[in-house]
Scaffold this motif. Sequence first.
Motif, PDB file in Angstrom:
ATOM      1  N   ASP A 146       0.869  -1.177   0.000  1.00 36.54           N
ATOM      2  CA  ASP A 146       0.000   0.000   0.000  1.00 36.54           C
ATOM      3  C   ASP A 146       0.900   1.219   0.000  1.00 36.54           C
ATOM      4  O   ASP A 146       1.379   1.670   1.057  1.00 36.54           O
ATOM      5  N   GLY A 147       1.187   1.726  -1.200  1.00 34.65           N
ATOM      6  CA  GLY A 147       2.125   2.841  -1.302  1.00 34.65           C
ATOM      7  C   GLY A 147       3.502   2.423  -0.832  1.00 34.65           C
ATOM      8  O   GLY A 147       4.035   1.401  -1.270  1.00 34.65           O
ATOM      9  N   PRO A 148       4.098   3.181   0.103  1.00 34.32           N
ATOM     10  CA  PRO A 148       5.437   2.842   0.584  1.00 34.32           C
ATOM     11  C   PRO A 148       5.429   1.819   1.725  1.00 34.32           C
ATOM     12  O   PRO A 148       6.480   1.498   2.275  1.00 34.32           O
ATOM     13  N   VAL A 149       4.252   1.312   2.088  1.00 37.73           N
ATOM     14  CA  VAL A 149       4.135   0.406   3.235  1.00 37.73           C
ATOM     15  C   VAL A 149       3.867  -1.016   2.751  1.00 37.73           C
ATOM     16  O   VAL A 149       2.902  -1.267   2.024  1.00 37.73           O
ATOM     17  N   TRP A 150       4.720  -1.937   3.167  1.00 33.12           N
ATOM     18  CA  TRP A 150       4.631  -3.336   2.761  1.00 33.12           C
ATOM     19  C   TRP A 150       4.412  -4.199   4.004  1.00 33.12           C
ATOM     20  O   TRP A 150       5.097  -4.017   5.019  1.00 33.12           O
ATOM     21  N   THR A 151       3.491  -5.141   3.937  1.00 36.73           N
ATOM     22  CA  THR A 151       3.295  -6.089   5.037  1.00 36.73           C
ATOM     23  C   THR A 151       3.145  -7.487   4.450  1.00 36.73           C
ATOM     24  O   THR A 151       2.631  -7.658   3.351  1.00 36.73           O
ATOM     25  N   SER A 152       3.612  -8.486   5.217  1.00 36.30           N
ATOM     26  CA  SER A 152       3.494  -9.865   4.739  1.00 36.30           C
ATOM     27  C   SER A 152       2.753 -10.709   5.765  1.00 36.30           C
ATOM     28  O   SER A 152       2.631 -10.359   6.940  1.00 36.30           O
ATOM     29  N   ALA A 153       2.287 -11.838   5.297  1.00 34.88           N
ATOM     30  CA  ALA A 153       1.658 -12.821   6.173  1.00 34.88           C
ATOM     31  C   ALA A 153       2.730 -13.488   7.030  1.00 34.88           C
ATOM     32  O   ALA A 153       3.877 -13.035   7.080  1.00 34.88           O
ATOM     33  N   GLY A 154       2.340 -14.568   7.679  1.00 39.46           N
ATOM     34  CA  GLY A 154       3.233 -15.173   8.658  1.00 39.46           C
ATOM     35  C   GLY A 154       4.347 -16.030   8.078  1.00 39.46           C
ATOM     36  O   GLY A 154       4.288 -16.497   6.945  1.00 39.46           O
ATOM     37  N   MET A 155       5.354 -16.200   8.882  1.00 36.58           N
ATOM     38  CA  MET A 155       6.433 -17.149   8.670  1.00 36.58           C
ATOM     39  C   MET A 155       7.085 -17.012   7.283  1.00 36.58           C
ATOM     40  O   MET A 155       7.633 -15.983   6.970  1.00 36.58           O
ATOM     41  N   THR A 156       7.023 -18.068   6.431  1.00 39.26           N
ATOM     42  CA  THR A 156       7.773 -18.058   5.170  1.00 39.26           C
ATOM     43  C   THR A 156       7.291 -17.000   4.186  1.00 39.26           C
ATOM     44  O   THR A 156       7.979 -16.742   3.186  1.00 39.26           O
ATOM     45  N   ALA A 157       6.134 -16.380   4.431  1.00 40.68           N
ATOM     46  CA  ALA A 157       5.674 -15.315   3.530  1.00 40.68           C
ATOM     47  C   ALA A 157       6.645 -14.145   3.503  1.00 40.68           C
ATOM     48  O   ALA A 157       6.624 -13.339   2.561  1.00 40.68           O
ATOM     49  N   CYS A 158       7.516 -14.033   4.513  1.00 41.11           N
ATOM     50  CA  CYS A 158       8.511 -12.959   4.494  1.00 41.11           C
ATOM     51  C   CYS A 158       9.445 -13.104   3.294  1.00 41.11           C
ATOM     52  O   CYS A 158       9.944 -12.107   2.755  1.00 41.11           O
ATOM     53  N   ILE A 159       9.668 -14.341   2.838  1.00 41.06           N
ATOM     54  CA  ILE A 159      10.521 -14.566   1.667  1.00 41.06           C
ATOM     55  C   ILE A 159       9.845 -14.008   0.420  1.00 41.06           C
ATOM     56  O   ILE A 159      10.489 -13.382  -0.431  1.00 41.06           O
ATOM     57  N   ASP A 160       8.535 -14.222   0.306  1.00 44.75           N
ATOM     58  CA  ASP A 160       7.795 -13.677  -0.826  1.00 44.75           C
ATOM     59  C   ASP A 160       7.863 -12.151  -0.842  1.00 44.75           C
ATOM     60  O   ASP A 160       8.021 -11.532  -1.905  1.00 44.75           O
ATOM     61  N   LEU A 161       7.743 -11.554   0.340  1.00 44.63           N
ATOM     62  CA  LEU A 161       7.826 -10.099   0.438  1.00 44.63           C
ATOM     63  C   LEU A 161       9.203  -9.614  -0.011  1.00 44.63           C
ATOM     64  O   LEU A 161       9.319  -8.657  -0.790  1.00 44.63           O
ATOM     65  N   ALA A 162      10.259 -10.266   0.473  1.00 50.21           N
ATOM     66  CA  ALA A 162      11.612  -9.840   0.122  1.00 50.21           C
ATOM     67  C   ALA A 162      11.877 -10.030  -1.372  1.00 50.21           C
ATOM     68  O   ALA A 162      12.515  -9.184  -2.010  1.00 50.21           O
ATOM     69  N   LEU A 163      11.387 -11.122  -1.954  1.00 52.88           N
ATOM     70  CA  LEU A 163      11.552 -11.322  -3.388  1.00 52.88           C
ATOM     71  C   LEU A 163      10.827 -10.235  -4.180  1.00 52.88           C
ATOM     72  O   LEU A 163      11.311  -9.768  -5.218  1.00 52.88           O
TER      73      LEU A 163
END
Length: 316
Positions: A146-163
């Motif tokens: 959402d604009g400059p703000v990024w949030t991810s779901a739990g656990m391994t979803a952080c990898i998807d966010l970083a990718l």
Amino acid sequence: MLRIGIVLYPGFQVMNLAVSTVFEFANLALGKPAYEVALLSEHGGPVPASAGFAVHTQPFDESRFDTVLVVGDNEIIEPSPALLDFVQQAARTSRRIGATCTGAFNLAQAGILDGRRATTHWFFAAKFRHDYPNVALEEDRIFIIDGPVWTSAGMTACIDLALALVEKDFGVEVARQVARKLVVYHRRAGGQSQFSALLELAPRSDRIQTALAYAKQHLHTALSVEQLAEAAHLSPRQFSRTFRAETGQSPAKAVEHLRLEAARLMLESGRHPIDVIARETGFGDRERMRRAFLRAFGQPPQAIRRTTRGEHAQPN
């Protein structure tokens, strides 16, 4: 070089540190130090993770970061005033700010998510919605931009966010190279469900698992109970009874969940017309698929496709 600050605190969930590996392998893929990662905390020094060991951190100071990510924990630990102050400052001075897993609670308490869309670990979604009604929480998402703000779901979803961050910064091919090295999907689309239909069904016996695997491979067909029973080497009556006992739902409902999951993934890929998706996933026509999407997701396929396209179109 893009500086990434990862905010830790005592009791953080160590899986969140997987984002640092994504940035590490992005540097390798690019053949140069494109990212510099710093682990940050209120006082610096060793910070214990929930797993029982500690990692070394730098103390909060006036340093500027291109992107700041706040990690999550297992228990929704109350953030310190200094942590909230730091992320509020980062929201003003950094190009992007984000949170992985339950780190969204920290951003919400700092007021950064007010009026924005966000996601978090599905297990804590009800608490999040209760505590922060001004945030448009969408718990059935892998990550949200959402604009400059990024949030991810739990656990391994952080990898998807970083990718996704790497893809925004250096393009799809670099992100794909990183994903290959990490032996993960290129990345799951942000709109993809946090849940897997097969995991949710959790069949116990090999016969029911075989029937579900058969169903997933033949979604384009009618998939009658008789077909599934034959795949499981059971009579239709025995199959229906065993299926409900093991999964808690009827074969027809389970097949619909598999169709919905497959259709949603095809929608998010953006490569297929809706009529084709409806046929390939066994809904037959777009109207039947639309009704199923409204029941399951509360919105039609077109809305999910528009949301996904909007996320891909977000500017850096």
